[in-house]
Design a protein around this motif. Sequence first.
Motif, PDB file in Angstrom:
ATOM      1  N   TRP B 173       0.637  -0.276 -11.581  1.00 31.22           N
ATOM      2  CA  TRP B 173       0.019  -0.528 -10.284  1.00 31.22           C
ATOM      3  C   TRP B 173      -0.259  -2.013 -10.074  1.00 31.22           C
ATOM      4  N   GLU B 174      -0.592  -2.681 -11.143  1.00 38.00           N
ATOM      5  CA  GLU B 174      -0.803  -4.128 -11.064  1.00 38.00           C
ATOM      6  C   GLU B 174       0.490  -4.802 -10.577  1.00 38.00           C
ATOM      7  N   ARG B 177       1.248  -4.136  -6.943  1.00 33.01           N
ATOM      8  CA  ARG B 177       0.442  -5.015  -6.090  1.00 33.01           C
ATOM      9  C   ARG B 177       1.088  -6.393  -5.974  1.00 33.01           C
ATOM     10  N   THR B 180       4.245  -6.159  -3.759  1.00 30.38           N
ATOM     11  CA  THR B 180       3.971  -5.929  -2.339  1.00 30.38           C
ATOM     12  C   THR B 180       3.389  -7.192  -1.712  1.00 30.38           C
ATOM     13  N   ARG B 198      -5.089   4.330  -4.834  1.00 28.97           N
ATOM     14  CA  ARG B 198      -4.619   2.950  -4.915  1.00 28.97           C
ATOM     15  C   ARG B 198      -3.697   2.574  -3.763  1.00 28.97           C
ATOM     16  N   ASP B 200      -2.431   1.801   0.104  1.00 32.79           N
ATOM     17  CA  ASP B 200      -3.051   1.215   1.287  1.00 32.79           C
ATOM     18  C   ASP B 200      -3.334   2.304   2.311  1.00 32.79           C
TER      19      ASP B 200
END
Lengths: 384, 245
Positions: B173-174, B177, B180, B198, B200
């Motif tokens: 997920w890091e 991010r 994106t 997590r 948006d």
Amino acid sequence: MSITRSLILARRVILQMLADRRTLALIVVVPMILLSFLGVLIRADPAERVVGVVNQDNGVSLGGTTVNLGERLIAVLQGFEEFSTRPMNPAEARRELDAGDADAVITLGPDFTQQVLQTRTLTLAVEFEGSNPMIAEQLRKMLERVALQAANVSLALLAAPASGEAGELRAVLDASYLHSGPEYDTLDYMAPALVSFFVFLFVFLLTCLAFLRERLAGTLERLQATPIRSYEIIIGYMLGFLVFGIVQGAVTLLFTIYVLDIHYAGNLLNIVAVELLLVVLSVNLGIFLSTFAQNEFQVLQFIPLVVVSQGLLGGVVWQVEDMPAALQPFSRLMPLTYATRALRDVMIKGEGLSNVAGSLLVLLAFAVLVIALSSRVTARAQGS
Amino acid sequence: MNESPYAVEVVDVHKCFGPIQALRGVTLRVRRGEIYGLLGPNGAGKSTLIRLLAGLYRPDAGSVTVLGRPMPNKEVLAQLGYMTQATALYSELTVWQNVSFFAGLMGCRDERSIAAAIEFVSLTERAHSRVNTLSGGMRQRVSLAIAVAHRPALILLDEPTVGVDPQLRAQFWEHFRTITGQGVTLIVSSHVMDEAERCDRLGFLRNGQLIAEGTAESLRQAAGTTNLEEAFLRLAERQEEVHAL
């Protein structure tokens, strides 16, 4: 040990089989189909062999009567029911032999009777067509008997008017071959067919399995989510398997030529060219048929259907021309028939590619058809 | 290319498979650089929607536009990263061979990108192992590496972190991010609610329809709960009531 547990398992196996209708049908139906093909093939009377006779014998005048041994010989030949005897003129004989319509041609020169009298030897000049060494060998044995019988008839005929001296008349077969030769045997005839059969068998099965796995594992879906187009997938598969098809074909060929010591007349490159076409066809047939299989087991079912039927009817063992008329249309639907024929013409007759163009074109047509079908198959996911 | 603010525009899309209506009039728009989560039970139509975006299906009705181009469109696919089930790998090939094969088809032949993708899923040490020697979770990671290796502008992840341990999941997920932030758009289907938090924005999919859309917070508020799972159930109930009327 518990028989109950085994019975429970047996019940499950039966349920699984019952759920797979196609396998069930196959178990029952396919053996019947193949056995009836085989039965018809084995019992079938082979096509009639044709022996042409060019009789130019002028005969010899003996004690007021003309003795023409050539005519006697034809009478002897006609006494044989294993082949049909057809008097021909030299041009006709040449044409029939070249076209493969006559299996052998006996030529009797103008001084045939004269020669027999002088040399005390009946020399039968035979040219065999030879593209099927088995037929040539069979005919050669029969014609040896013909020569022997003819010699006996001649002796009786010549002995009476001549000074009573009986003596002996030797019979000699002077054989020549349009294709192949006396050193060719059954293996030489089978080898081209076996080479094409193995190439077809393995390339077809491997592609079929590879493509099935591609579909089942989901990698085909991942491929379709990339810019690669369905025809590019097909070309890629063809190129990849072409490498192995050629290697396999080459190894099989070299093994048969150098280790099994078969005779061949053709150009090695022509042989490779025919094989290439066969690999292209096999790859695409594999891709196309893989869509009709849900698992590896069902791919195995293609072996009796696709592979054995072609082995029986594709001219590998039984010559297509020798099959009963009812089976011949099936043979003509099998691509292997054309591959076998082309490879045989190239290897035994030493024909160039242009002379086998007919077979190659049909093979190409089959290839184009299955390419079209298999690209539909790979494109289907996009279309729907 | 049409510079629409949306990476993905799905307008009133219907898709049937025989008698089964997989999607019944779905409309959704995802902005560039957004992480959009598709939530819903099995059979809700998540995978069908993702496959439509990946150009694998053609909609029966409605339109699907990806990166400004109507789908299906082969050219757009090079800018897409699609992650499917873990089994969709060539098991007799190595991790490296798998990743570089698919990256190559996407037009990326740069070894560093392949190495980076394998590094991202923490498989550098196993890069030259055959896939059939890897565990299920590791295969899942190879699948993810394939989806990101060619640096696509839109990444479609179908249940990406099933069988991935929490530490690695956090790491993924890091990374999501970071990319994106560079304008890459992510669409994730999941039924793991922790993952949904997590995103948006979330879309609730049920019976082939989008029943609710918004941030995790707004969905919870709309449903009047503190828990996403409950929010989903309540919103589903409400929709049924509306239909009953």
